[in-house]
Design a protein around this motif. Structure first.
Motif, short mmCIF file in Angstrom:
data_model
loop_
_atom_site.label_atom_id
_atom_site.label_comp_id
_atom_site.label_asym_id
_atom_site.label_seq_id
_atom_site.Cartn_x
_atom_site.Cartn_y
_atom_site.Cartn_z
N ASP A 104 1.43 -5.79 8.08
CA ASP A 104 -0.17 -5.65 8.01
C ASP A 104 -0.49 -4.20 7.67
O ASP A 104 0.11 -3.17 8.28
N THR A 105 -0.98 -3.93 6.43
CA THR A 105 -1.12 -2.69 6.18
C THR A 105 -2.40 -2.46 5.09
O THR A 105 -2.89 -3.27 4.44
N ASP A 106 -2.63 -1.14 4.96
CA ASP A 106 -3.55 -0.97 3.86
C ASP A 106 -2.65 -0.35 2.62
O ASP A 106 -1.52 -0.25 2.96
N VAL A 107 -3.04 -0.35 1.52
CA VAL A 107 -2.28 0.50 0.43
C VAL A 107 -2.23 1.76 0.92
O VAL A 107 -3.12 2.60 1.38
N PHE A 108 -0.95 2.47 0.37
CA PHE A 108 -0.80 3.63 0.47
C PHE A 108 0.09 4.32 -0.76
O PHE A 108 0.91 3.69 -1.03
N GLY A 109 -0.04 5.52 -1.06
CA GLY A 109 0.39 6.08 -2.35
C GLY A 109 2.00 6.14 -2.14
O GLY A 109 2.61 6.09 -3.17
N ASP A 110 2.58 6.26 -0.90
CA ASP A 110 4.00 6.32 -0.70
C ASP A 110 4.85 4.70 -1.26
O ASP A 110 5.95 4.56 -1.06
N MET A 111 3.64 3.87 -1.31
CA MET A 111 4.34 2.42 -1.82
C MET A 111 4.96 2.85 -3.14
O MET A 111 6.00 1.99 -3.58
N LYS A 112 4.65 3.97 -3.97
CA LYS A 112 5.41 4.09 -5.18
C LYS A 112 6.95 4.42 -4.94
O LYS A 112 7.57 3.97 -5.87
N MET A 113 7.04 5.17 -3.80
CA MET A 113 8.44 5.64 -3.67
C MET A 113 9.42 4.19 -3.14
O MET A 113 10.42 4.37 -3.49
N ILE A 114 8.77 3.40 -2.40
CA ILE A 114 9.45 2.18 -2.35
C ILE A 114 9.74 1.35 -3.49
O ILE A 114 10.82 0.89 -3.49
N GLY A 115 8.70 1.35 -4.31
CA GLY A 115 9.23 0.69 -5.70
C GLY A 115 10.17 1.38 -6.35
O GLY A 115 10.99 0.94 -7.38
N GLU A 116 10.30 2.93 -6.32
CA GLU A 116 11.24 3.64 -6.94
C GLU A 116 12.53 3.50 -6.72
O GLU A 116 13.59 3.63 -7.36
N ARG A 117 12.65 3.32 -5.21
CA ARG A 117 13.95 3.36 -4.65
C ARG A 117 14.80 1.97 -5.11
O ARG A 117 16.02 2.18 -5.43
N ASN A 118 14.18 0.94 -5.18
CA ASN A 118 14.82 -0.24 -5.73
C ASN A 118 13.76 -1.16 -6.56
O ASN A 118 12.65 -1.30 -6.07
N PRO A 119 13.90 -1.35 -7.82
CA PRO A 119 12.94 -2.30 -8.62
C PRO A 119 12.84 -3.30 -7.73
O PRO A 119 13.72 -4.03 -7.24
N ILE A 120 11.49 -3.90 -7.50
CA ILE A 120 11.41 -5.03 -6.38
C ILE A 120 11.15 -6.35 -7.28
O ILE A 120 10.31 -6.25 -8.49
N ASP A 121 11.67 -7.17 -6.95
CA ASP A 121 11.77 -8.57 -7.48
C ASP A 121 10.42 -9.37 -7.13
O ASP A 121 9.85 -9.99 -7.94
N LEU A 122 10.19 -9.25 -6.14
CA LEU A 122 8.96 -10.05 -5.27
C LEU A 122 8.44 -9.16 -4.12
O LEU A 122 9.05 -8.89 -3.34
N ALA A 123 7.11 -9.02 -3.99
CA ALA A 123 6.35 -8.38 -2.93
C ALA A 123 5.62 -9.31 -2.25
O ALA A 123 5.15 -10.38 -2.84
N PHE A 124 5.34 -9.24 -0.80
CA PHE A 124 4.65 -9.96 -0.03
C PHE A 124 3.54 -8.91 0.46
O PHE A 124 3.71 -7.95 1.31
#
Ligand code: NI
Ligand code: MN
Length: 226
Positions: free
Chosen positions: A140-160
Motif C-alpha cells: 500500500d503506497t503512494d507513488v514516490f520519486g525513489d521508485m526510480k532507484m528501485i527500477g534502476e537497481r534491477n530492471p523490473i519484469d513485472l510490477a504490482f
C-alpha cells in the motif's frame, strides 16, 4: 513461475515447488469467495504491513501449512511470533536470500498498525528476484520519486501496484510509478474490495491506454505465467 491473484492485494507465487503468499486477505473478501483457503499451499508468507486487509488470513493459512514462515518487518514477525508462528524479520533496505530467490524490503508511503491499533513498524514493499526475473510488489503506497532507484537497481519484469485510490495511489499515481520504475506493464491491485476503492474499469483502462502502459487486471483465482 505461476502467479495467481487471490483478490485485494494478495497473490500466490509458485516457483519450483515453493509457494509464496503475499498479503493474504481472502476469507473476508466477497470477491474471493471461490478461493478455498484450506487448499492454499504456503512456504513463505510475505506481509507488506500490519493492516487487517493484508494480514487477516495469516493464521488460517499457517494452520494448514505448519512449516510456513512469515517474512515481514521486525514488528510484524514479533507479533506473529507471539502467536507461535515462525518468521524471518527484515527492515527497509535489507535483502535476504531464500531458497526460492531474494527479497529486498522496500520503502512504502503509507501507515501501519495492527487491527488492535498497536505499532506494526513501517509499511513496506518488496523487490523479489525469482527465477532470474525481478518482481516489484509495492504494497500500500503512494507513488514516490525513489521508485526510480528501485527500477534502476534491477530492471523490473513485472510490477504490482495499487490502483484503488483513497487509501493508496489511484491509477494516475500507478501510471507515474510505472514510468519511474521503468515498466511497461503492471498488475493492478487494492481495488474494488470495498466501496471507497471501487474503480471505474473503463476510465482506468482508458488512462492506461493513453499512457501506453499495459494494465493487467487478473480475475480473482486467475493466473499468469512468467
Ligand atoms: Ni494499508
Ligand atoms: Mn490496504
Amino acid at each position: 513461475m505461476k502467479i495467481t491473484y487471490l483478490g485485494h492485494s494478495s497473490f500466490h507465487i509458485e516457483t519450483q515447488g515453493v509457494n509464496i503468499i503475499l498479503d493474504p486477505f481472502i476469507s473476508p473478501n466477497p470477491l474471493a469467495k471461490d478461493i478455498d483457503i484450506a487448499k492454499i499451499k504456503a512456504d513463505y508468507i510475505l506481509l507488506s504491513h500490519g493492516h487487517e486487509d493484508h494480514i487477516y488470513d495469516v493464521e488460517a493459512i499457517v494452520s494448514n501449512n505448519l512449516e510456513a514462515i512469515v517474512v515481514a518487518n521486525y514488528e510484524i514477525v514479533s507479533y506473529f511470533g507471539k502467536k507461535g508462528i515462525p518468521g524471518h524479520p527484515m527492515n527497509t533496505g535489507g535483502t535476504k536470500e531464500f531458497p526460492f530467490g531474494s527479497v529486498r524490503m522496500e520503502n512504502a508511503l503509507h501507515s501501519s498498525s495492527f487491527p488492535d491499533g498497536s505499532y506494526a513498524g513501517c509499511p513496506a514493499g518488496f523487490t523479489l528476484r525469482i527465477e532470474d526475473k525481478t518482481l516489484y510488489y509495492a504494497g500500500d503506497t503512494d507513488v514516490f520519486g525513489d521508485m526510480k532507484m528501485i527500477g534502476e537497481r534491477n530492471p523490473i519484469d513485472l510490477a504490482f501496484l495499487p490502483i484503488g485510490d483513497n487509501f493508496t495511489m489511484g491509477i494516475d499515481g500507478a501510471l507515474q510509478a510505472a514510468d519511474l520504475l521503468g515498466v511497461d506493464k503492471f498488475v493492478g491491485m487494492h481495488f474494488d474490495t470495498f466501496p471507497p476503492i471501487a474503480v471505474d474499469a473503463e476510465k482506468t483502462a482508458g488512462a492506461a491506454l493513453k499512457a501506453q502502459k499495459e494494465l493487467l487486471l487478473l480475475g480473482v483465482g486467475h493466473s499468469l505465467n512468467l
